[in-house]
Every structure is written in structure tokens, then in C-alpha cells.
Design a protein around this motif. Structure first.
Motif, PDB file in Angstrom:
ATOM      1  N   ALA A 387       3.353  14.590   4.292  1.00  0.00           N
ATOM      2  CA  ALA A 387       3.424  13.285   4.413  1.00  0.00           C
ATOM      3  C   ALA A 387       3.116  13.125   5.789  1.00  0.00           C
ATOM      4  O   ALA A 387       3.856  13.557   6.631  1.00  0.00           O
ATOM      5  N   ILE A 388       2.083  12.667   6.332  1.00  0.00           N
ATOM      6  CA  ILE A 388       1.323  12.719   7.801  1.00  0.00           C
ATOM      7  C   ILE A 388       1.578  11.440   8.384  1.00  0.00           C
ATOM      8  O   ILE A 388       0.860  10.694   8.029  1.00  0.00           O
ATOM      9  N   ASP A 389       2.226  11.611   9.522  1.00  0.00           N
ATOM     10  CA  ASP A 389       2.183  10.258  10.391  1.00  0.00           C
ATOM     11  C   ASP A 389       0.863  10.237  11.161  1.00  0.00           C
ATOM     12  O   ASP A 389       0.233  11.073  11.517  1.00  0.00           O
ATOM     13  N   ASP A 390       0.807   9.010  11.606  1.00  0.00           N
ATOM     14  CA  ASP A 390      -0.467   8.585  12.643  1.00  0.00           C
ATOM     15  C   ASP A 390      -1.642   8.568  11.902  1.00  0.00           C
ATOM     16  O   ASP A 390      -2.761   8.807  12.593  1.00  0.00           O
ATOM     17  N   ILE A 391      -1.945   8.766  10.602  1.00  0.00           N
ATOM     18  CA  ILE A 391      -3.215   8.675  10.162  1.00  0.00           C
ATOM     19  C   ILE A 391      -3.243   7.313   9.155  1.00  0.00           C
ATOM     20  O   ILE A 391      -2.223   7.115   8.436  1.00  0.00           O
ATOM     21  N   GLU A 392      -4.446   6.919   8.895  1.00  0.00           N
ATOM     22  CA  GLU A 392      -4.628   5.688   8.035  1.00  0.00           C
ATOM     23  C   GLU A 392      -4.895   6.229   6.545  1.00  0.00           C
ATOM     24  O   GLU A 392      -4.291   5.661   5.530  1.00  0.00           O
ATOM     25  N   TYR A 393      -5.627   7.098   6.623  1.00  0.00           N
ATOM     26  CA  TYR A 393      -6.366   7.849   5.480  1.00  0.00           C
ATOM     27  C   TYR A 393      -5.813   9.227   5.294  1.00  0.00           C
ATOM     28  O   TYR A 393      -5.677   9.840   6.341  1.00  0.00           O
ATOM     29  N   GLY A 394      -5.773   9.452   4.204  1.00  0.00           N
ATOM     30  CA  GLY A 394      -5.190  11.067   3.971  1.00  0.00           C
ATOM     31  C   GLY A 394      -6.531  11.756   3.158  1.00  0.00           C
ATOM     32  O   GLY A 394      -7.523  11.172   2.707  1.00  0.00           O
ATOM     33  N   THR A 395      -6.240  13.150   2.865  1.00  0.00           N
ATOM     34  CA  THR A 395      -7.195  13.733   2.168  1.00  0.00           C
ATOM     35  C   THR A 395      -6.533  14.910   1.387  1.00  0.00           C
ATOM     36  O   THR A 395      -5.410  15.377   1.882  1.00  0.00           O
ATOM     37  N   ALA A 396      -7.007  15.278   0.140  1.00  0.00           N
ATOM     38  CA  ALA A 396      -6.266  16.125  -0.807  1.00  0.00           C
ATOM     39  C   ALA A 396      -4.681  15.915  -0.996  1.00  0.00           C
ATOM     40  O   ALA A 396      -4.446  14.732  -1.253  1.00  0.00           O
ATOM     41  N   ARG A 397      -4.160  16.729  -0.258  1.00  0.00           N
ATOM     42  CA  ARG A 397      -2.723  16.661  -0.472  1.00  0.00           C
ATOM     43  C   ARG A 397      -1.899  16.349   0.678  1.00  0.00           C
ATOM     44  O   ARG A 397      -0.675  16.351   1.010  1.00  0.00           O
ATOM     45  N   ARG A 398      -2.676  15.897   1.755  1.00  0.00           N
ATOM     46  CA  ARG A 398      -2.241  15.376   3.064  1.00  0.00           C
ATOM     47  C   ARG A 398      -2.317  13.733   2.988  1.00  0.00           C
ATOM     48  O   ARG A 398      -3.529  13.185   2.792  1.00  0.00           O
ATOM     49  N   ILE A 399      -1.155  13.166   2.930  1.00  0.00           N
ATOM     50  CA  ILE A 399      -1.106  11.608   2.440  1.00  0.00           C
ATOM     51  C   ILE A 399      -0.323  11.102   3.790  1.00  0.00           C
ATOM     52  O   ILE A 399       0.427  11.467   4.153  1.00  0.00           O
ATOM     53  N   PRO A 400      -0.812   9.647   4.138  1.00  0.00           N
ATOM     54  CA  PRO A 400      -0.383   8.968   5.153  1.00  0.00           C
ATOM     55  C   PRO A 400       0.990   8.628   4.863  1.00  0.00           C
ATOM     56  O   PRO A 400       1.363   8.176   3.876  1.00  0.00           O
ATOM     57  N   LEU A 401       2.089   8.980   5.874  1.00  0.00           N
ATOM     58  CA  LEU A 401       3.256   8.888   5.580  1.00  0.00           C
ATOM     59  C   LEU A 401       3.514   7.306   5.237  1.00  0.00           C
ATOM     60  O   LEU A 401       4.605   7.110   4.488  1.00  0.00           O
ATOM     61  N   TRP A 402       2.875   6.232   5.987  1.00  0.00           N
ATOM     62  CA  TRP A 402       3.234   4.999   5.810  1.00  0.00           C
ATOM     63  C   TRP A 402       3.229   4.434   4.401  1.00  0.00           C
ATOM     64  O   TRP A 402       3.758   3.462   4.002  1.00  0.00           O
ATOM     65  N   LEU A 403       2.363   5.188   3.582  1.00  0.00           N
ATOM     66  CA  LEU A 403       1.855   4.801   2.419  1.00  0.00           C
ATOM     67  C   LEU A 403       3.168   4.750   1.317  1.00  0.00           C
ATOM     68  O   LEU A 403       3.145   4.314   0.233  1.00  0.00           O
ATOM     69  N   PHE A 404       4.084   5.867   1.568  1.00  0.00           N
ATOM     70  CA  PHE A 404       5.312   6.234   0.720  1.00  0.00           C
ATOM     71  C   PHE A 404       6.153   4.690   0.994  1.00  0.00           C
ATOM     72  O   PHE A 404       7.232   4.607   0.295  1.00  0.00           O
ATOM     73  N   GLY A 405       5.890   3.747   1.948  1.00  0.00           N
ATOM     74  CA  GLY A 405       6.589   2.448   2.087  1.00  0.00           C
ATOM     75  C   GLY A 405       6.327   1.505   1.144  1.00  0.00           C
ATOM     76  O   GLY A 405       6.907   0.278   0.949  1.00  0.00           O
ATOM     77  N   PHE A 406       5.393   1.822   0.010  1.00  0.00           N
ATOM     78  CA  PHE A 406       4.885   0.940  -0.865  1.00  0.00           C
ATOM     79  C   PHE A 406       5.623   1.132  -2.330  1.00  0.00           C
ATOM     80  O   PHE A 406       4.969   0.662  -3.374  1.00  0.00           O
ATOM     81  N   LEU A 407       6.631   1.846  -2.423  1.00  0.00           N
ATOM     82  CA  LEU A 407       7.141   2.234  -3.828  1.00  0.00           C
ATOM     83  C   LEU A 407       8.040   1.263  -4.163  1.00  0.00           C
ATOM     84  O   LEU A 407       8.412   1.363  -5.512  1.00  0.00           O
ATOM     85  N   TYR A 408       8.514   0.510  -3.411  1.00  0.00           N
ATOM     86  CA  TYR A 408       9.434  -0.757  -3.880  1.00  0.00           C
ATOM     87  C   TYR A 408       9.134  -1.974  -3.267  1.00  0.00           C
ATOM     88  O   TYR A 408       8.624  -2.032  -2.110  1.00  0.00           O
TER      89      TYR A 408
END
Length: 408
Positions: A387-408
Motif C-alpha cells: 500500500a503505497i503513499d503519494d501515488i495516484e495509480y498503482g502497478t501489479a501488487r503496488r496499490i495506492p494507499l488512498w484507495l483503501f479509503g473506499f472500503l466503506y
């Protein structure tokens, strides 16, 4: 004037307060939990930390779904209950045709468990909804409410809910599997509605956890410090006997945790910093967790015994870090706290893994970090992600940290 007429007049004052509150409620934004509660159940209990919006959630449901003449909303800390009982009010309300009774801040009412149990047992047509912010008080039940109350927990706002509320925009909820497997497509979907995800993320980190940010961002952290003081100075002593001087030590412990880097705490050293014993510090960590001010992350291989030290300790949300750290928060702490709280708020079980930062649902391992974070620590597992900070898009198993804020 007869006692009956006096009682009728005071009932009218309660109804006037309730109607006044209801008239101020808007339903443009509704918490996700509102649609998950079984409002048809005979009795529900909505738990959650102070300031998360439990009162608003109940009033919104009343306004949008229930007949006003059959509904009454009461706050248990109303001065009215210094001279009258809940049972008195409920009986009179029921006799006048009332069928939906909402009792807010129920932990403020002495012996509420017994009276709610009696109302449940003796008035089968009455629907009850109670809420409280003191988990300790709610868990102390002399009467058996376990089979009567359906319990729900209202977490602090997620990043998705914060943006939806602030910008009046409807945003989708994603599953964890969605985020892990299809994150690039999800970012594309969100970019049409979310102009700058990273900007929204940074705003959320500072003032996004509690809905009262709408009352003013400039004094948000001041309000939050006041809320912390109320919980420690008033809520905790009301719910549990506390030794003199403990409140000051609890506040010092919170400050230390707010500025710390993510690490496995040295309990003995931490106890020395706070000025207490090792065993007492473990009790304090347990107390702060029940007060919903911290989370204690534990290993899956150990139980949750009070005397088992946590592997990591996090404040309950990033806003608390910003309020307590006096401008000196640790970035790694903010990142991991954000990730942890978003996953827990979505109902996932988080434990401490042998490798990586978090083990989710006993399956997925996640390491949290900045742009330069490598996958060396988690490379051995197919169910491992970054879960990577300071990126808008991820690649493969590198996922933008902010996107985990959309689980609820």
C-alpha cells in the motif's frame, strides 16, 4: 395542577426538543451503516466513538422512514431524567400510540439496561433503538440484553465518506478484493468524480475522521482536543473507577503514541515514560482501546489477554494524531494508522504477521510505505501487497494507499 397534567406538559417539552432537532437534519449524505441496520428488529444498539454521527444517523432514519406521531427521540442526558424515569416516558408514549422509541447517549442513564429489557419484554409492539459512545458502559449489563439487542458499530468517517460529505458527491464502495485485484480500473472510475485523490487524502488525514469538520476546519483540531478531554475526564470515570492522577497519565500516553514511529512498543520503557508500572500501562492501553482512542494490534498466534502486550499501538484515526502531536506527527505512523482504520472500519480482521505490517482476514499480507518502498519483505507470498503513499495509480501488487479509503 395535578401530577398528571405536569407530566403531560413535560412530555410536550421533550417532543418539542425532538421536533426541533429533526427540523435541522439533512439527508443529503447518509452513512453507509444506515443501510445495513435492520431497523425492523425490535431493538438495536448503535455503538461508536463520540462525534461519529450516531445522533444524526438515527434522526435521518426517523425523518425519512417513520411516522412522526408514532416516533420519539430522547437524549438520556436530558435534565428531565433527573426527576423522571425512562419507563415513565416510554409507557406514556406507548399509551398515546407511540411505537418507535430512540434513546441517544443511553450510557448516561443509570440502570438503562434493566429498563430497556423491561420495555422490550412488556411492550412487544414497541421498536427500540439505543445509542451510546461509551463502550465500557455499554458492555456493563446487569440485565441480559445479549439476545434482545442487535448491535452495530458506527466507525469514524472513511475517506470515501469524508469526500462524499465535503463535496456533495456520490462515490462507490469497493470490496477489498476489488482493490487488490482491479485497482487501476477503480482509480480510472474514481478520477471522473474525484479531481485530486491525493489532495483529498491529505485533507482527510488532518480533519476527515469526524463529521463535525463541517462546523469549521480552522478549529477542528481544537474541538477534537476538547473531545479527548471529555472522554478521559468524564466518560471514563463514569464508566469505570479510575485512580487519582490516571487521567493525566492517559493523556501523556496518547501524546507519546501520537508522535511515535510505528514499532513494537517496549512496554517497560513506555511505562517509565508515562510514570507508571508495566502492568498498569497494559491496563491503560486496554482502557484507551475500550474508550475508542487507540487500537492495539496483536499477533494472530496470541490471545487478547490484558497482559499480552500488543505488537503495535495506533491512535483510533489520523485526526487524533494531528490533534495530539503538536505539528510533529510521524509520516509512517499516519500511513499505517490510515490503512489500519480503513480496514477495521470496513469490518476486516487485522492481526500482526510474521512478515509485513498487517495480516488481513488471516490471508492477505500488506506492507505500507512511501514511493520507494520495495517488496522484499513480502515477496514470498502470492497474497502479499504494498500500500503505497503519494501515488495516484498503482502497478501489479503496488496499490495506492488512498484507495483503501473506499472500503466503506
Amino acid at each position: 395542577m395535578s401530577c398528571f397534567r405536569i407530566f403531560e406538559g413535560t412530555m410536550e417539552s421533550l417532543i418539542n426538543k425532538y421536533r426541533s432537532l429533526l427540523s435541522q437534519i439533512e439527508s443529503k449524505f447518509v452513512r453507509k451503516l444506515a443501510n445495513e441496520i435492520n431497523w425492523e428488529a425490535r431493538a438495536v444498539c448503535i455503538e461508536g466513538a463520540r462525534g461519529t454521527g450516531k445522533s444524526t444517523l438515527m434522526l435521518q432514519h426517523i425523518k425519512e422512514n417513520l411516522p412522526l406521531d408514532e416516533t420519539l427521540y430522547l437524549s438520556a442526558d436530558d435534565l428531565y431524567f433527573k426527576q423522571h424515569t425512562l419507563t415513565e416516558v416510554a409507557e406514556r408514549f406507548y399509551q398515546q400510540g407511540g411505537r418507535y422509541l430512540f434513546l441517544d447517549e443511553v450510557h448516561k442513564y443509570t440502570d438503562w439496561q434493566r429498563e430497556v429489557k423491561n420495555l422490550y419484554d412488556f411492550y412487544p409492539k414497541l421498536r427500540l433503538a439505543v445509542s451510546g459512545s461509551s463502550i465500557i458502559a455499554l458492555q456493563r449489563s446487569e440485565a441480559d440484553l445479549s439476545r434482545r439487542l442487535l448491535r452495530y458499530h458506527l466507525p469514524e468517517l472513511s475517506l470515501r465518506e469524508f469526500v462524499s460529505l465535503k463535496d456533495a458527491v456520490e462515490l462507490p464502495v469497493f470490496t477489498l478484493v476489488d482493490v487488490l485485484e482491479s485497482h487501476s480500473q477503480l482509480v480510472d472510475e474514481l478520477k471522473g468524480k474525484l479531481q485530486s485523490p491525493l489532495k483529498s487524502f491529505q485533507e482527510y488525514i488532518t480533519f476527515g475522521a469526524y463529521p463535525f469538520f463541517l462546523e469549521g476546519q480552522a478549529d477542528y483540531l481544537t474541538r477534537l482536543n476538547q473531545l479527548i478531554n471529555v472522554i478521559i475526564d468524564y466518560d471514563l470515570p463514569e464508566a469505570k473507577s479510575i485512580e487519582p492522577g490516571t487521567q493525566a497519565k492517559l493523556k501523556k500516553l496518547l501524546y507519546i503514541l501520537s508522535t511515535a514511529v510505528p514499532f513494537t512498543p517496549n512496554i517497560t520503557r513506555l511505562a517509565e515514560q508515562v510514570g507508571t508500572s508495566r502492568s498498569r500501562l497494559l491496563e491503560m492501553l486496554n482502557l484507551l482501546e475500550k474508550a475508542q482512542l487507540i487500537f492495539n494490534l496483536r499477533s494472530a498466534s496470541f490471545g487478547i489477554s490484558l497482559m499480552n502486550k500488543p505488537e503495535k499501538v495506533f491512535l483510533h484515526n489520523t485526526s487524533l494524531i494531528m490533534a495530539l502531536a503538536n505539528g510533529q506527527p510521524n509520516k509512517g505512523n499516519l500511513r499505517e494508522t490510515f490503512f489500519y482504520t480503513q480496514l477495521v472500519g470496513a469490518g476486516h480482521r487485522i492481526t500482526y504477521p510474521k512478515r509485513g505490517d498487517f495480516l488481513i482476514d488471516n490471508r492477505y499480507t500488506v506492507e505500507v510505505g512511501g514511493k520507494s518502498k520495495g517488496a522484499k519483505q513480502i515477496a514470498a507470498s502470492d497474497d502479499s501487497y504494498l500500500a503505497i503513499d503519494d501515488i495516484e495509480y498503482g502497478t501489479a501488487r503496488r496499490i495506492p494507499l488512498w484507495l483503501f479509503g473506499f472500503l466503506y
